[in-house]
Design a protein around this motif. Structure first.
Motif, PDB file in Angstrom:
ATOM      1  N   LEU A  16     -10.577  33.111  13.211  1.00 44.90           N
ATOM      2  CA  LEU A  16     -11.802  33.914  13.143  1.00 44.90           C
ATOM      3  C   LEU A  16     -12.660  33.662  14.379  1.00 44.90           C
ATOM      4  CD1 LEU A  16     -12.868  33.321   9.429  1.00 44.90           C
ATOM      5  CD2 LEU A  16     -11.712  35.314  10.374  1.00 44.90           C
ATOM      6  N   GLY A  17     -13.444  34.658  14.763  1.00 44.92           N
ATOM      7  CA  GLY A  17     -14.375  34.492  15.868  1.00 44.92           C
ATOM      8  C   GLY A  17     -15.557  33.638  15.449  1.00 44.92           C
ATOM      9  N   PRO A  18     -16.370  33.207  16.407  1.00 51.33           N
ATOM     10  CA  PRO A  18     -17.500  32.333  16.095  1.00 51.33           C
ATOM     11  C   PRO A  18     -18.474  32.916  15.065  1.00 51.33           C
ATOM     12  CG  PRO A  18     -17.127  32.399  18.450  1.00 51.33           C
ATOM     13  CD  PRO A  18     -16.228  33.432  17.833  1.00 51.33           C
ATOM     14  N   ASP A  19     -18.800  34.198  15.162  1.00 49.80           N
ATOM     15  CA  ASP A  19     -19.734  34.798  14.201  1.00 49.80           C
ATOM     16  C   ASP A  19     -19.113  34.897  12.814  1.00 49.80           C
ATOM     17  OD1 ASP A  19     -21.647  35.060  16.167  1.00 49.80           O
ATOM     18  OD2 ASP A  19     -21.176  37.159  16.592  1.00 49.80           O
ATOM     19  N   THR A  20     -17.917  35.450  12.737  1.00 47.21           N
ATOM     20  CA  THR A  20     -17.230  35.593  11.459  1.00 47.21           C
ATOM     21  C   THR A  20     -16.890  34.233  10.871  1.00 47.21           C
ATOM     22  OG1 THR A  20     -16.273  37.649  12.295  1.00 47.21           O
ATOM     23  CG2 THR A  20     -15.300  36.729  10.301  1.00 47.21           C
ATOM     24  N   GLY A  21     -16.427  33.326  11.725  1.00 49.06           N
ATOM     25  CA  GLY A  21     -16.091  31.981  11.271  1.00 49.06           C
ATOM     26  C   GLY A  21     -17.304  31.222  10.778  1.00 49.06           C
ATOM     27  N   GLY A  22     -18.412  31.357  11.492  1.00 55.14           N
ATOM     28  CA  GLY A  22     -19.644  30.695  11.058  1.00 55.14           C
ATOM     29  C   GLY A  22     -20.119  31.212   9.711  1.00 55.14           C
ATOM     30  N   ALA A  23     -19.979  32.509   9.491  1.00 57.90           N
ATOM     31  CA  ALA A  23     -20.357  33.094   8.200  1.00 57.90           C
ATOM     32  C   ALA A  23     -19.452  32.573   7.087  1.00 57.90           C
ATOM     33  CB  ALA A  23     -20.300  34.621   8.270  1.00 57.90           C
ATOM     34  N   GLN A  24     -18.159  32.396   7.399  1.00 53.89           N
ATOM     35  CA  GLN A  24     -17.213  31.872   6.409  1.00 53.89           C
ATOM     36  C   GLN A  24     -17.576  30.430   6.034  1.00 53.89           C
ATOM     37  OE1 GLN A  24     -15.075  33.355   4.581  1.00 53.89           O
ATOM     38  NE2 GLN A  24     -13.451  31.944   4.018  1.00 53.89           N
ATOM     39  N   VAL A  25     -17.915  29.620   7.021  1.00 53.82           N
ATOM     40  CA  VAL A  25     -18.323  28.237   6.746  1.00 53.82           C
ATOM     41  C   VAL A  25     -19.560  28.224   5.846  1.00 53.82           C
ATOM     42  CG1 VAL A  25     -19.258  26.124   7.787  1.00 53.82           C
ATOM     43  CG2 VAL A  25     -17.272  27.239   8.811  1.00 53.82           C
ATOM     44  N   GLU A  26     -20.509  29.105   6.106  1.00 58.04           N
ATOM     45  CA  GLU A  26     -21.717  29.166   5.273  1.00 58.04           C
ATOM     46  C   GLU A  26     -21.399  29.602   3.844  1.00 58.04           C
ATOM     47  OE1 GLU A  26     -24.657  27.848   5.938  1.00 58.04           O
ATOM     48  OE2 GLU A  26     -23.648  27.200   7.757  1.00 58.04           O
ATOM     49  N   LYS A  27     -20.441  30.513   3.691  1.00 53.06           N
ATOM     50  CA  LYS A  27     -20.016  30.913   2.342  1.00 53.06           C
ATOM     51  C   LYS A  27     -19.431  29.719   1.597  1.00 53.06           C
ATOM     52  CE  LYS A  27     -19.026  35.711   3.494  1.00 53.06           C
ATOM     53  NZ  LYS A  27     -17.961  36.716   3.685  1.00 53.06           N
ATOM     54  N   TRP A  28     -18.604  28.915   2.301  1.00 56.47           N
ATOM     55  CA  TRP A  28     -18.039  27.719   1.681  1.00 56.47           C
ATOM     56  C   TRP A  28     -19.140  26.746   1.284  1.00 56.47           C
ATOM     57  CZ3 TRP A  28     -13.680  26.962  -0.578  1.00 56.47           C
ATOM     58  CH2 TRP A  28     -12.512  27.574  -0.141  1.00 56.47           C
ATOM     59  N   ARG A  29     -20.086  26.517   2.165  1.00 52.44           N
ATOM     60  CA  ARG A  29     -21.167  25.565   1.863  1.00 52.44           C
ATOM     61  C   ARG A  29     -21.967  26.005   0.645  1.00 52.44           C
ATOM     62  NH1 ARG A  29     -22.924  24.162   8.062  1.00 52.44           N
ATOM     63  NH2 ARG A  29     -21.157  22.773   8.440  1.00 52.44           N
ATOM     64  N   ALA A  30     -22.273  27.284   0.564  1.00 54.53           N
ATOM     65  CA  ALA A  30     -23.020  27.797  -0.589  1.00 54.53           C
ATOM     66  C   ALA A  30     -22.188  27.660  -1.867  1.00 54.53           C
ATOM     67  CB  ALA A  30     -23.413  29.260  -0.355  1.00 54.53           C
ATOM     68  N   PHE A  31     -20.912  27.982  -1.779  1.00 56.74           N
ATOM     69  CA  PHE A  31     -20.023  27.869  -2.934  1.00 56.74           C
ATOM     70  C   PHE A  31     -19.923  26.411  -3.391  1.00 56.74           C
ATOM     71  CE2 PHE A  31     -15.797  27.440  -4.863  1.00 56.74           C
ATOM     72  CZ  PHE A  31     -15.924  28.371  -5.888  1.00 56.74           C
ATOM     73  N   ASP A  32     -19.706  25.508  -2.452  1.00 56.52           N
ATOM     74  CA  ASP A  32     -19.620  24.084  -2.778  1.00 56.52           C
ATOM     75  C   ASP A  32     -20.906  23.587  -3.425  1.00 56.52           C
ATOM     76  OD1 ASP A  32     -17.066  23.912  -1.728  1.00 56.52           O
ATOM     77  OD2 ASP A  32     -17.726  23.044   0.171  1.00 56.52           O
ATOM     78  N   ALA A  33     -22.040  23.991  -2.880  1.00 54.39           N
ATOM     79  CA  ALA A  33     -23.324  23.541  -3.422  1.00 54.39           C
ATOM     80  C   ALA A  33     -23.519  23.991  -4.860  1.00 54.39           C
ATOM     81  CB  ALA A  33     -24.470  24.050  -2.547  1.00 54.39           C
ATOM     82  N   GLU A  34     -22.997  25.162  -5.172  1.00 61.80           N
ATOM     83  CA  GLU A  34     -23.182  25.711  -6.505  1.00 61.80           C
ATOM     84  C   GLU A  34     -22.157  25.199  -7.515  1.00 61.80           C
ATOM     85  OE1 GLU A  34     -23.946  30.084  -8.541  1.00 61.80           O
ATOM     86  OE2 GLU A  34     -23.896  29.880  -6.358  1.00 61.80           O
ATOM     87  N   TYR A  35     -20.910  24.997  -7.085  1.00 60.22           N
ATOM     88  CA  TYR A  35     -19.839  24.766  -8.056  1.00 60.22           C
ATOM     89  C   TYR A  35     -19.021  23.477  -7.882  1.00 60.22           C
ATOM     90  CZ  TYR A  35     -20.582  29.572  -9.531  1.00 60.22           C
ATOM     91  OH  TYR A  35     -21.133  30.734 -10.012  1.00 60.22           O
ATOM     92  N   ALA A  36     -19.089  22.793  -6.749  1.00 59.83           N
ATOM     93  CA  ALA A  36     -18.226  21.631  -6.526  1.00 59.83           C
ATOM     94  C   ALA A  36     -18.531  20.502  -7.501  1.00 59.83           C
ATOM     95  CB  ALA A  36     -18.364  21.136  -5.091  1.00 59.83           C
ATOM     96  N   LEU A  37     -17.468  19.934  -8.051  1.00 62.02           N
ATOM     97  CA  LEU A  37     -17.583  18.817  -8.993  1.00 62.02           C
ATOM     98  C   LEU A  37     -17.084  17.515  -8.386  1.00 62.02           C
ATOM     99  CD1 LEU A  37     -16.169  20.614 -12.168  1.00 62.02           C
ATOM    100  CD2 LEU A  37     -18.581  20.203 -11.593  1.00 62.02           C
TER     101      LEU A  37
END
Length: 104
Positions: A16-37
């Motif tokens: 992924l490019g820097p913009d798309t890749g950065g957005a993907q990392v942020e999606k992971w961080r938000a998902f982890d913050a909400e659901y990671a056990l």
């Protein structure tokens, strides 16, 4: 919650490019913050356990579909055979290091 999921930053080998890749990392961080056990790591595998909800199943499936295309040098599996939802990322130690797994 401290970030424990599969991406601490844009992986070195990501397609992924820097913009798309950065957005993907942020999606992971938000998902982890909400659901990671919790997380289990070994030299060849990362297993992240998530709370199972309709939303977490849907979002994790989308995240893994993107990762399977852009970081296909490791194996991405959603294991839904447990009470929780599990992401299993497997590869060699060098592949997981390139993915930036568990380094943050």
């Amino acid at each position: 919650m401290t970030h424990i999921g599969p991406l601490n930053g844009l992986p070195i080998a990501c397609a992924l490019g820097p913009d798309t890749g950065g957005a993907q990392v942020e999606k992971w961080r938000a998902f982890d913050a909400e659901y990671a056990l919790g997380v289990e790591r070994s030299d060849a595998e990362l297993v992240v356990c998530y709370e199972r909800t309709d939303d977490s199943v849907r979002r994790l499936s989308k995240l893994v579909a993107t990762e399977s295309a852009c970081c296909s040098f490791v194996d991405w599996v959603v294991d839904d055979s447990h009470a929780d939802l599990r992401l299993v990322v497997s590869g060699t130690p060098d592949q997981l290091a390139a993915l930036n797994v568990g380094n943050g």
